[in-house]
Design an enzyme around this catalytic site. Sequence first.
Site, PDB file in Angstrom:
ATOM      1  N   ASP A 238       0.772  -1.341  -0.137  1.00 34.41           N
ATOM      2  CA  ASP A 238      -0.037   0.078  -0.057  1.00 34.41           C
ATOM      3  C   ASP A 238       1.036   1.346   0.055  1.00 34.41           C
ATOM      4  O   ASP A 238       1.975   1.083   0.129  1.00 34.41           O
ATOM      5  CB  ASP A 238      -0.828  -0.097   1.136  1.00 34.41           C
ATOM      6  CG  ASP A 238      -2.063   0.649   1.198  1.00 34.41           C
ATOM      7  OD1 ASP A 238      -1.959   1.656   0.046  1.00 34.41           O
ATOM      8  OD2 ASP A 238      -3.312   0.660   1.785  1.00 34.41           O
TER       9      ASP A 238
HETATM   10  C1  BGC Z   1      -5.051   3.262   0.177  1.00 34.06           C
HETATM   11  C2  BGC Z   1      -5.178   2.051  -1.082  1.00 34.06           C
HETATM   12  C3  BGC Z   1      -4.985   3.006  -2.282  1.00 34.06           C
HETATM   13  C4  BGC Z   1      -3.694   3.513  -2.352  1.00 34.06           C
HETATM   14  C5  BGC Z   1      -3.233   4.424  -3.617  1.00 34.06           C
HETATM   15  C6  BGC Z   1      -3.731   4.016   0.051  1.00 34.06           C
HETATM   16  O1  BGC Z   1      -4.134   5.167   0.614  1.00 34.06           O
HETATM   17  O2  BGC Z   1      -5.051   2.744   1.345  1.00 34.06           O
HETATM   18  O3  BGC Z   1      -6.341   1.565  -0.739  1.00 34.06           O
HETATM   19  O4  BGC Z   1      -4.995   1.712  -3.331  1.00 34.06           O
HETATM   20  O5  BGC Z   1      -3.716   4.551  -1.424  1.00 34.06           O
HETATM   21  O6  BGC Z   1      -4.062   5.386  -3.918  1.00 34.06           O
END
Ligand code: BGC
Length: 738
Positions: free
Chosen positions: A276
């Site tokens: 993530d």
């Molecule tokens: C989130 C993810 C997301 C990623 C990219 C993170 O803050 O937890 O679910 O895919 O950002 O935007």
Amino acid sequence: MTKTKRLLLSAAALSMIALSPLAASAQTADARADAAVKAMTQAEKLQMVFGYFSTNATWMTGGTKNFIFPKEGLPDSAGYVPGIARLGIPAQWETDAGVGVATQRSPTPRLRTALPSGLATSATWNPDTAFAGGAMIGNEARLSGFNVQLAGGMDLVREPRNGRNFEYSGEDPLLAGVITGNEIKGIQSNHIVSTMKHYAFNAQETNRFTIDVKVGDKAARESDLLAFQFAYEIGQPASVMCAYNRVNGAYSCENDWLLNQVLKTDWGFKGYVMSDWGATHSTVAAANAGLDQESGWAFDKSPYFADALKEAVNNGHVSQARLDDMAKRVVWALYATGAVDDPVKGDQSATIDWAGHAKVTQTDAEESLVLLKNNGLLPLAKAAKKIVVIGGHADFGVLSGGGSSQVYAEGWKRFDGEGPDGFPGPLTYYASSPLKGIQARTKASVVFNDGKDPKAAARLARGADMVIVFATQWTGESIDVPDLNLPDNQDALISAVAKANKKTVVVLETGGPVVMPWLANVGAVVEAWYPGTSGGEAIARVLTGEVNPSGRLPVTFPASLDQTPRPKLDGDPKLDDDAHPHTDYDIEGAAIGYKWFDKKSLKPLFPFGYGLSYSTFATSGLSATADGKGAKVSVSVKNTGKVAGSTVTQVYVSPAADAGWEAPKRLGAFAKTALNPGESKTLSLGVDPRLLATYDSASKTWTVKAGDYKVMTGNSATDITATTTIHLDQQTLDVRGK
Ligand code: BGC
């Protein structure tokens, strides 16, 4: 042969593969990925495992050190990983998320179709609807130039306050796994990669970067991990996104147990694990624990998988074989999904079939609405002369959930002063007005009141033939809700209106479960979740009876937080990132949601699986037999009412004697069936043996204990309609349930 010559030869062989897709596709993704990695220089391998954030906004350039906007990335998107043109390997253009093509906060977001929330799609209990939605948003991703969709969110609902429950698929491993698996399959049918996320146990947002979840292996395998396992088997996601939180002491993205052992060894996952954004915390530990690609590195404290990884391989802390494996997994995903042979072609959004996609999201919404209470008020009486609609900006549209998954659609709006100025805002409404939808379908005079002043709303409600109050609860990434009450005094608004007029219908647009202190005083309640870009039409059609409601709760609605495993949420939003808060998921273990309520003999406000219809359905002829290592169930369903509709057959299973289960019963199978009045169908449903078994951590096997088992049909987890008993012999299954 010199090294350079070898490299040139294998590169030549590979480019032939890349140039002739027909010959190439005859080869397995595995063989092609091996050949690709053999042809890569060390720098190219490293390039495959290092991702950029692809949003060039000032809030980002100003706020994050070392941020570099990748020029070839797509603007205001989640991520970018450069390709290797000489080997025919495309770049990875990554976009959020599960309800459509999202845009990071930007003054000029791309406008796309949004599905209802993930939880809503789960409430359809219809795998085909989930697949259709996935196929639609994957198509918009492809036509927007993206070949990696950061979808497939499915942490089980352990915490009803979790601000991201709307992105997930509910509380049951089978339902969540089947629905999410089908969404992923739909997305990847567009020859692009989908993730499955957030792996694992990312069940609250409070302290999400630091919180350490304690959970035992057995309980984990029988709950959240089982959900992921089902979704993986059905959807074959080519990528898995590891979560922010720690699990049993180690960050999810450097968690050998989660990544190397469970995912890659036990389940045989061949794709790549991406972190993530901001979830990578090390080089050596992360790479050796199974993380294959660092995402959006600007969010991490350091570019761990860049020069530091190169050095770690040079000095042997990470083996060359491991780096090769990391690169191979990334390219394997691109070959296996078809992203290499059918490359995305940049922005082709002008060719999106908007009308067709609006139908897909509308059908999903219509199937997801759950009729929770109806004392005869719905569908709206044709004879009604005056209808008052109150609140929820129903004159404008429907609410959506906030954060990185935010999809912007034509005509979207943020109302002044509502929601935070920064992330996870803007608090967004889609321009699909339930009020206009109702007005178009009735001869009655329909007037609107914004609900800001409960007294004025109640005055207007008095004497109307029908009152419909729209109540909203906005939830978003990074924040949990403080409690399960509707915010902004809406409980008081509903009470005041219901006091003035008993013929009050409440339509809820919420991220997840809420409590309803006014329930006894209103005539009908519809849970509409966040219903997506055609949500207003869907709500109007259900209220007026053009569509017969068929959604069922994918999550228990507790009567109060005191009934849940953690009446007080662990952690504290005020803690900084050096703190080390804990939460204990062994309190409930695998007994999540209805299983917890069953085990503790608690009566929820509304149980898992619950939902009413404008028709009535009956089940008959329930029988079950042992089938292979699992069971087969046969049951007939009949529409005994006067209107066409769909019913959800829910099969629950339960051991007659104590078999070491986490709770008295589990959902074993389900099916959604459309039936005309008087029509009946006989269904044959299989129960996966893992749902009849317990997991043994030492031997890594599942065991079905010999004995009698009850097989039941139910209208919900608490309303069992028929029971039969079968005898099962002892069965041992391997870790994959075979
Ligand atoms: C989130 C993810 C997301 C990623 C990219 C993170 O803050 O937890 O679910 O895919 O950002 O935007």
